[in-house]
Design a protein around this motif. Structure first.
Motif, PDB file in Angstrom:
ATOM      1  N   PHE A  75       0.836  -1.205   0.000  1.00 41.18           N
ATOM      2  CA  PHE A  75       0.000   0.000   0.000  1.00 41.18           C
ATOM      3  C   PHE A  75       0.871   1.255   0.000  1.00 41.18           C
ATOM      4  O   PHE A  75       0.654   2.177  -0.786  1.00 41.18           O
ATOM      5  N   LEU A  76       1.868   1.292   0.893  1.00 38.48           N
ATOM      6  CA  LEU A  76       2.745   2.459   0.989  1.00 38.48           C
ATOM      7  C   LEU A  76       3.494   2.687  -0.326  1.00 38.48           C
ATOM      8  O   LEU A  76       3.603   3.819  -0.801  1.00 38.48           O
ATOM      9  N   GLU A  77       3.970   1.612  -0.927  1.00 41.80           N
ATOM     10  CA  GLU A  77       4.701   1.727  -2.191  1.00 41.80           C
ATOM     11  C   GLU A  77       3.789   2.220  -3.312  1.00 41.80           C
ATOM     12  O   GLU A  77       4.187   3.049  -4.136  1.00 41.80           O
ATOM     13  N   ARG A  78       2.551   1.735  -3.328  1.00 44.40           N
ATOM     14  CA  ARG A  78       1.577   2.158  -4.343  1.00 44.40           C
ATOM     15  C   ARG A  78       1.325   3.660  -4.250  1.00 44.40           C
ATOM     16  O   ARG A  78       1.315   4.368  -5.266  1.00 44.40           O
ATOM     17  N   VAL A  79       1.143   4.167  -3.026  1.00 42.28           N
ATOM     18  CA  VAL A  79       0.898   5.598  -2.839  1.00 42.28           C
ATOM     19  C   VAL A  79       2.145   6.399  -3.209  1.00 42.28           C
ATOM     20  O   VAL A  79       2.056   7.421  -3.896  1.00 42.28           O
ATOM     21  N   GLN A  80       3.314   5.943  -2.788  1.00 40.93           N
ATOM     22  CA  GLN A  80       4.555   6.660  -3.088  1.00 40.93           C
ATOM     23  C   GLN A  80       4.802   6.746  -4.588  1.00 40.93           C
ATOM     24  O   GLN A  80       5.191   7.799  -5.100  1.00 40.93           O
ATOM     25  N   LYS A  81       4.567   5.656  -5.308  1.00 42.71           N
ATOM     26  CA  LYS A  81       4.758   5.670  -6.763  1.00 42.71           C
ATOM     27  C   LYS A  81       3.783   6.635  -7.432  1.00 42.71           C
ATOM     28  O   LYS A  81       4.152   7.351  -8.364  1.00 42.71           O
ATOM     29  N   ALA A  82       2.535   6.650  -6.959  1.00 41.98           N
ATOM     30  CA  ALA A  82       1.537   7.552  -7.542  1.00 41.98           C
ATOM     31  C   ALA A  82       1.916   9.010  -7.288  1.00 41.98           C
ATOM     32  O   ALA A  82       1.814   9.849  -8.186  1.00 41.98           O
ATOM     33  N   THR A 127      -4.633  18.483  -8.055  1.00 46.08           N
ATOM     34  CA  THR A 127      -3.721  17.445  -7.566  1.00 46.08           C
ATOM     35  C   THR A 127      -4.487  16.212  -7.111  1.00 46.08           C
ATOM     36  O   THR A 127      -4.080  15.082  -7.391  1.00 46.08           O
ATOM     37  N   PHE A 128      -5.606  16.418  -6.420  1.00 44.00           N
ATOM     38  CA  PHE A 128      -6.399  15.277  -5.968  1.00 44.00           C
ATOM     39  C   PHE A 128      -6.946  14.474  -7.144  1.00 44.00           C
ATOM     40  O   PHE A 128      -6.962  13.247  -7.102  1.00 44.00           O
ATOM     41  N   LEU A 129      -7.378  15.158  -8.190  1.00 44.91           N
ATOM     42  CA  LEU A 129      -7.861  14.436  -9.372  1.00 44.91           C
ATOM     43  C   LEU A 129      -6.727  13.671 -10.046  1.00 44.91           C
ATOM     44  O   LEU A 129      -6.889  12.511 -10.430  1.00 44.91           O
ATOM     45  N   ASP A 130      -5.566  14.312 -10.183  1.00 47.44           N
ATOM     46  CA  ASP A 130      -4.420  13.635 -10.794  1.00 47.44           C
ATOM     47  C   ASP A 130      -3.998  12.424  -9.971  1.00 47.44           C
ATOM     48  O   ASP A 130      -3.690  11.359 -10.515  1.00 47.44           O
ATOM     49  N   LEU A 131      -3.995  12.585  -8.656  1.00 46.26           N
ATOM     50  CA  LEU A 131      -3.612  11.477  -7.779  1.00 46.26           C
ATOM     51  C   LEU A 131      -4.652  10.359  -7.836  1.00 46.26           C
ATOM     52  O   LEU A 131      -4.301   9.175  -7.811  1.00 46.26           O
ATOM     53  N   ALA A 132      -5.920  10.722  -7.945  1.00 44.53           N
ATOM     54  CA  ALA A 132      -6.972   9.711  -8.070  1.00 44.53           C
ATOM     55  C   ALA A 132      -6.784   8.902  -9.353  1.00 44.53           C
ATOM     56  O   ALA A 132      -6.948   7.679  -9.352  1.00 44.53           O
TER      57      ALA A 132
END
Length: 144
Positions: A75-82, A127-132
């Motif tokens: 999970f942490l890696e997924r968020v960091q990569k995004a 930023t929230f849309l791009d991150l989503a």
């Protein structure tokens, strides 16, 4: 002919991304108590089984903990990569606001990066849309 493209529910998408970022911060600090091994022995009148499949509570706890840590790390890696895929200003906003161990307020972030409140608010929404999109967590409005 193609129909209308689905409409993004920006409010729900933002909630989902904020929830993910809140979980990110918690996962950095969290080690659940139920993952700790029992240190007291369990006594029973039932005789022990004579199978070769022996597993103590300590082994079970260790296996649960390893599995939980693997899920947490994924999970942490997924968020960091995004987050790393975002442009520099957007990445800076997310890291300073949500990925630090100490909570920070929006006004501290936009003052720190030298941005007006209005520009910060607009960029944060984008930023929230791009991150989503990067996390594949977009919420669409139900078709009418």
């Amino acid at each position: 002919m193609l129909g209308e493209p689905p409409v993004i529910d920006k409010k729900e998408t933002r909630k989902r991304v904020e929830s993910i970022l809140d979980n990110y911060r918690l996962y950095l600090l969290q080690v659940p108590d139920d993952m700790l091994p029992k240190i007291t022995g369990g006594f029973s009148i039932v005789p022990p089984a004579t199978t070769n499949a022996f597993r103590s509570s300590t082994e079970s706890t260790a296996i649960k903990r390893i599995e939980w840590e693997q899920k947490r790390n994924a999970f942490l890696e997924r968020v960091q990569k995004a987050v790393n895929r975002l442009p520099a200003y957007e990445r800076q906003i997310i890291i300073k606001r949500y990925m630090q161990q100490e909570p920070v307020f929006d006004y501290q972030v936009y003052n720190d990066i030298g941005m007006s409140e209005r520009s910060y608010t607009r960029l944060k929404g984008k930023t929230f849309l791009d991150l989503a999109y990067a996390l594949n967590e977009i919420v669409f409005k139900a078709p009418v």
